[in-house]
Each structure stands twice: as C-alpha cells, then as structure tokens.
Design a protein around this motif. Structure first.
Motif, PDB file in Angstrom:
ATOM      1  N   LYS A  27      25.174  43.401 -11.502  1.00 38.17           N
ATOM      2  CA  LYS A  27      25.604  44.085 -10.280  1.00 38.17           C
ATOM      3  C   LYS A  27      26.744  45.043 -10.612  1.00 38.17           C
ATOM      4  N   THR A  28      26.635  46.302 -10.157  1.00 42.78           N
ATOM      5  CA  THR A  28      27.733  47.270 -10.335  1.00 42.78           C
ATOM      6  C   THR A  28      28.159  47.743  -8.962  1.00 42.78           C
ATOM      7  N   GLU A  29      29.452  47.816  -8.734  1.00 45.11           N
ATOM      8  CA  GLU A  29      29.947  48.268  -7.438  1.00 45.11           C
ATOM      9  C   GLU A  29      30.754  49.549  -7.632  1.00 45.11           C
ATOM     10  N   THR A  46      25.866  42.333   0.827  1.00 42.36           N
ATOM     11  CA  THR A  46      25.376  42.774  -0.485  1.00 42.36           C
ATOM     12  C   THR A  46      24.417  41.741  -1.070  1.00 42.36           C
ATOM     13  N   ASP A  47      24.738  40.470  -0.856  1.00 45.37           N
ATOM     14  CA  ASP A  47      23.934  39.403  -1.460  1.00 45.37           C
ATOM     15  C   ASP A  47      22.552  39.247  -0.835  1.00 45.37           C
ATOM     16  N   TYR A  57      21.234  40.978  -3.886  1.00 45.99           N
ATOM     17  CA  TYR A  57      21.609  40.380  -5.169  1.00 45.99           C
ATOM     18  C   TYR A  57      21.619  38.865  -5.035  1.00 45.99           C
ATOM     19  N   GLN A  72      16.117  37.881  -7.935  1.00 45.93           N
ATOM     20  CA  GLN A  72      16.328  39.291  -8.276  1.00 45.93           C
ATOM     21  C   GLN A  72      16.137  39.478  -9.779  1.00 45.93           C
ATOM     22  N   PRO A  77      18.846  45.045 -12.067  1.00 41.23           N
ATOM     23  CA  PRO A  77      20.265  45.207 -11.767  1.00 41.23           C
ATOM     24  C   PRO A  77      20.425  45.848 -10.385  1.00 41.23           C
ATOM     25  N   VAL A  78      21.449  45.448  -9.643  1.00 45.26           N
ATOM     26  CA  VAL A  78      21.679  45.991  -8.305  1.00 45.26           C
ATOM     27  C   VAL A  78      22.905  46.897  -8.347  1.00 45.26           C
ATOM     28  N   GLN A  79      22.771  48.100  -7.754  1.00 45.79           N
ATOM     29  CA  GLN A  79      23.919  49.006  -7.658  1.00 45.79           C
ATOM     30  C   GLN A  79      24.398  49.066  -6.224  1.00 45.79           C
ATOM     31  N   VAL A  80      25.695  48.825  -6.042  1.00 44.53           N
ATOM     32  CA  VAL A  80      26.291  48.840  -4.706  1.00 44.53           C
ATOM     33  C   VAL A  80      27.138  50.106  -4.572  1.00 44.53           C
TER      34      VAL A  80
END
Length: 651
Positions: free
Chosen positions: A408-410, A583-584, A587, A591, A594-597
């Motif tokens: 996960k990237t925020e 967000t979750d 994510y 999953q 990769p999830v981008q926030v």
C-alpha cells in the motif's frame, strides 16, 4: 534483333507488367542477367575501416555529435553487387556510363537495367544527419527511392547502436544514486535513472512510460541532481505539465531534493528573471502555449513533458509551441500506454528525439499501416528495433517490479484552487471570522463548524458550496481537474478505483461530470438498500463499472472491494481512523495487487494545514485525531484565523 530500348524495357517495366499477367521473360543462359543489389555501411569517414583495430585509437561514444543538431552529416559508404559479385566503384561507373542493357564486364556479357544502375550511382554519395543514420542502423535497413536497402554501422555509430539497443550488456558503469537525493531509489528506479542519464547525456532524449505509482517524478528529480553533479553548467530544468500536478511537483522537489531552487512560471506575475543552473522551473501546458517565446529564450539543460499524452496530437497548438523550446535533452513522462497507438507514439518520440521516426506521413505508410494491419511481421520487428531504445515502459505486474512494491502506498496530492475558488474561500473566511469574533459559547461553536464545512465544500467545488441546480462542473475546481488526470491514467491501465467523499452532493456532481466524459460509475451512499449494495459490489468486483463513488459513512464497513488498485479520498475526513477504515475496503484479505491511495488536498487552505498536522501527529493534531472536527471549535480567534487563512496555492 531488339533495340537497346526494347531490351531495357523488357528488363524493367515490361517484365513486371508481364509477370502480373502470369507470363515470364526468359533470357539466354550465357548472359549473366543480374539484379543489382545495394548494401550500405555508415559511420564516421575516419573510422570506416577500424573494425580490426584494438580499443586504442577509437573515439568514444560520448564524442558522437549531438543528435538534436542536424549540422554533422554522415556519408553512406555503398557497396553494390551484381548477382554474387561485388562491384568496384570503377565498374559501377562503367556500367552507368554505357547506359545500355547489354554490357561486357570481366570477360562476360551482363544484362542489366540501365535505370537501376543510374539510380544506384545517384545514391552513392548521399549524406544523412546523425539521427537518420542512427534510425537506419537500428532497423538495419533504409529506404532509397522506395526500395529497401540493408545498412550496417561502423565506428562510434556502431558502438552507439550496440549501447542503446542493448543497454544491459553495454553498461560501462551504472549510475549511483545522487548524494543530494533525500530518498532511497528502488532497483528498477535506479535502472530508470541510469537509462535516462545514458540517453540525455547523448542528447537523444526518451520517454519514461512506467505505470502510475512506480515513481517517475522521483526518478526525474534524481536525474536532475545527477546531471548537476556530473556536467559542468548542466543548466536549469523546465517541467511542463497539467495545472493540477504543479503543486505535486513542487512538493516532491522540496521533499526529495531539499535546497534545490524551484519556481512556478504561472499566473500574472510569472517571471524567468535570474533562472540559474540547477533550478527547477514548473509551468503548465496552457501557460507554455501562451508564453513559448519567453520560455524559448532561456537555455534549458533539460525540458520535461509530464503526462506527455497531452501532446499526443502533433498538430495541436500545445504540441507545436512545445517544439519551439530548445534544451540539451528532452524527456517525456507518461503513465498512459502509448506503444499500441502508433501516431501518438510518433508524436511523443518525435518531440524527445526529433527526426528519429521520419515524417508522420512516411511513418504512417512505412510502419503504422503495416503494423496495425498485422500483415507485415518484418515491419513490426523493424519498428520495435527503432522504438525500443527510446521508450522505457515497466508495469506494476512485471515479475522484476512486483516484489519491489509495497502493498500500500499513500500519497498526498496538492492541487491549487481556481480563481473562482480563491475568491469564494477568502470572502467566506473574512465574513465568518468577523461574525465569530462577536459570538461566544454555543453560537460560536456553531459558526466555527459552519466555517470549516463551507471551506471544505469550496475546496471540493464551487457548485457544491453554492448549491447550484444545474451547474457547469468542468474547469472550476482544482480537485476535479486532478481527478480527471488520475482517472485517465487509471482507466488506461485497465484498473479500477474507489472514490470517497463525505458529501452526497459532491458525489452526485462527480457522477454527472464523469457520465458526460463517458466514464462508467456507480454511487453507493447511506440511502442505498442492502440488495442494491450487493449488486453494486458484485458489478464492481466483476469489472463492469471501473469507478465506484462512495460516501465515506456508508462505505465504512462491511464491503469487500479488492478489485480496486486505487483509492481516492476526494476530501479529507479529519479523523485518520475513519479514513483508514474506508481505505481498507480495497486493501484487505484477498487483495493480490498493490493499492495506491491518493488524498486530494487544496494547497494553502485549511485542508493543507490539517494534513500537515495529521502527518506530524503533534500539538493540536492529538485533539483532532481523538475528537474529530469538534475539537477545532475550542481554538482562540487568533488560532482559528491562522488555521483557515489562505496562503499561496492559488493560480
């Protein structure tokens, strides 16, 4: 006995016409009827025959002429063969001067089309620009008068061809991360930096076309710092991009290259006075189009086109003006795949490396129609050999990339307010603070909440705050501009996205705006019945509607939306626990990507200040974290004014 002209006719046009009707022309066996074949060798004249030499005495690749200049011409060195016999220059001259189809050569009569000989002799001393030569040796062929001719390279041109055609095998030494960079580059980013340095140091330029989220911006900032370290007077870097990304660029430069001067060339008071080596200048495509002459007057070390798909139409005013701005090297950045649309690919690479792909019309006939029609595999191979060295494309799913990505990237994405938003924001702050100063107790707390809500709505979109019935949505909000920019890339990648907002009205505005752009969406809010929620979740998970709009409260629990590779928080819920819970939805267990926030924040506003506090988690933030916005009602007038006052961040 036929006359020379008739024999020549039979050797050339007549034999082709007869062949088309199924008739073949046979010549006596004792005449060595031959087709003249040409092969060209190209390279610097003083190195033509250095193939057998050792490394000493060879010029280094770095001494190659700048490929953005057409001043240095290279000559083709032709060799011609008749059948399997190579002809000397003298023999070719004798054949051409005879001008007859039947000629005595080396004690044998040969039958040859005089037109072919004349054509061969005419092309013998042709000179070409370095970029044309490079284009020919990368594909191994060139076209002369509509005929394909094999081409080989010698000297530094051959070394350059080998180096850019297979950078891994010809890497002298990989570029190290610049000491001034305040980040740790991942392996694939270091490889990207190495490739960018290799191309830009030769003046060749290139297109970094990595997927969104792989860090093109930080890689480019690293390139800027590296160039300052290794080149004398490396010059300033100009970045041209969409308005909605200018704030992002400035913050990334301040974060990853602290101390590097950066200015925005934008707005009424824009200036280029005193631009220095090592400086970043940020501008927008719109400003660049209006002010190209002033920008072209500066000597740029590097010119960068961010979101380069904005100049994919080479005939647009934006693309034409961008071409007038010179630089020692040019780099295009795009996360939108271009390798499958050949005209767009031409537009971008013809800007980064002018002349590489020839004229657009020629390119279309030579490659686009052949490749897109799928009936000429050799054309596709040649195109790939020509384009591959100038386009670096990595996907999140690539085997070498995937393990390097965090799950996960925020990212906080800063956007500037439009003039309309600025005017509304300042008026509301002025009027409400005046009211607050004369109120106390319950009334004051109510006014503070009203002020914060109004400012958040203005930051979202003027139509939300003004409660307009039939609003015009485009071009009025920095956040909507940025959302459009993000969605263009996300949807081009074939990915799906969750877009959260606290406000049903804002979600409705987005629904209307995206429908007008032809984007399929669905909207889940507190009033959606249970059966409807399930149908929406199933539809999203099946990939039927790639953009899922959700009101933050309704979507906080009980949804499993692992199809989403991206989450956008259109506005901030100033309680990180609530935001993380939303967000979750994407994510969570199940999953696999990769999830981008992406958190959208209006620059210089109360949103920006709260985001800073949340990031620092100190002082006032502790109160906000625990109790949400109600804690802000206890601020003094001076503290409140400091929190909401608009600073910079406007256009």
């Amino acid at each position: 006995e036929p006359a020379d002209e008739e024999v020549a006719e039979l050797l050339g046009p007549a034999s082709r016409a007869l062949a088309a009707t199924g008739m073949r022309v046979h010549w006596p066996r004792e005449l060595a009827a031959g087709t003249l074949t040409a092969r060209a060798v190209i390279g610097p004249p003083d190195e033509r025959d250095d193939g057998a030499k050792g490394a000493s005495g060879r010029r280094d690749v770095s001494q190659a002429p700048s490929f953005l200049s057409a001043d240095a011409l290279l000559a083709f060195d032709w060799s011609f063969a008749l059948g399997d016999r190579t002809l000397s220059r003298d023999e070719l001259d004798r054949l051409a001067e005879a001008g007859r189809p039947l000629v005595r050569l080396r004690d044998q009569w040969v039958l040859i089309d005089p037109e072919e000989v004349r054509r061969a002799r005419g092309t013998r001393d042709r000179e070409v620009t370095p970029i044309d030569a490079l284009s020919a040796v990368l594909t191994g062929t060139t076209e002369v008068d509509g005929r394909r001719v094999d081409v080989a390279a010698t000297g530094w041109l051959e070394r350059l061809r080998a180096r850019i055609a297979d950078p891994e095998a010809h890497q002298e030494s990989a570029v190290a991360q610049p000491p001034a960079l305040a980040a740790s580059l991942r392996d694939y980013q270091l490889r990207g930096l190495d490739w960018l340095h290799s191309m830009t140091s030769l003046g060749l330029g290139g297109c970094l076309a990595d997927d969104m989220g792989l860090g093109k911006t930080v890689t480019l900032i690293a390139l800027h710092l590296h160039r300052q370290g290794v080149e004398e007077a490396a010059g300033p870097t100009l970045v041209v991009g969409p308005t909605s990304l200018m704030g992002n660029w400035q913050r990334e430069i301040e974060k990853f290259a602290p101390g590097t001067p950066v200015r925005r060339f934008h707005g009424a008071s824009r200036s280029l006075e005193g631009v220095q080596d090592g400086e970043f200048v940020l501008t927008t495509y719109g400003t660049m189009r209006l002010d190209a002459a002033r920008l072209a007057g500066t000597s740029w070390g590097l010119v960068v086109a961010d979101e380069a798909q904005h100049v994919k139409n080479p005939h647009s005013a934006t693309a034409r003006q961008l071409r007038t701005i010179g630089g020692r090297a040019r780099v295009a950045l795009t996360g939108t795949p271009v390798e499958n649309n050949l005209s767009e690919l031409w537009a971008i690479l013809d800007w980064t490396t002018p002349g590489l792909l020839g004229r657009l019309g020629t390119f279309r006939t030579r490659y686009a129609s052949a490749v897109e029609g799928g009936n000429d595999p050799a054309a596709a191979e040649r195109l790939s050999a020509l384009v591959r060295p100038f386009l670096l494309r990595r996907r999140k799913s690539d085997p070498g990339i995937a393990p390097e990505l965090p799950p996960k990237t925020e990212t906080d994405r800063a956007v500037s307010l439009t003039p309309e938003q600025t005017g509304l924001y300042e008026a509301v702050v002025r009027e409400t603070l005046a009211e607050i100063s004369g109120a106390d107790g319950f009334a004051r707390r109510g006014l503070v909440m009203k002020l914060l809500t109004a400012l958040k709505q203005i930051c979202n979109h003027p139509a939300q705050y003004l409660k307009e019935e039939r609003p015009r949505i485009a071009d009025r909000s920095g956040k909507v501009e940025l959302l459009d920019e993000l969605l263009d890339t996300i949807l081009a990648e074939g990915a799906s996205v969750l877009v959260f907002t606290q406000y049903v009205r804002m979600a409705r505005l987005l629904e209307q705006h995206l429908a007008a752009r032809g984007v399929r969406t669905q909207f889940l809010h507190g009033g959606t019945p249970v059966a409807g929620r399930e149908a929406m979740v199933n539809s999203f998970q099946a990939g039927e509607a790639p953009v899922f709009l959700l009101s933050l409260k309704a979507a906080g629990t009980g949804l499993n939306l692992t199809r989403a590779g991206h989450v956008v928080h259109f506005d901030r819920w100033w309680n990180p626990a609530v935001e993380a819970q939303a967000t979750d939805r994407a994510y969570r267990i199940g999953q696999t990507q990769p999830v981008q926030v992406h958190r959208l924040i209006a620059e210089g506003t109360v949103e920006d200040r709260i985001a800073g506090m949340l990031a620092r988690k100190q002082g006032l933030a502790d109160a906000v974290l625990g109790a949400g916005e109600s804690a802000l009602t206890e601020l003094t007038d001076a503290e409140l004014a400091d929190l909401v006052e608009l600073r910079g961040g406007t256009r």
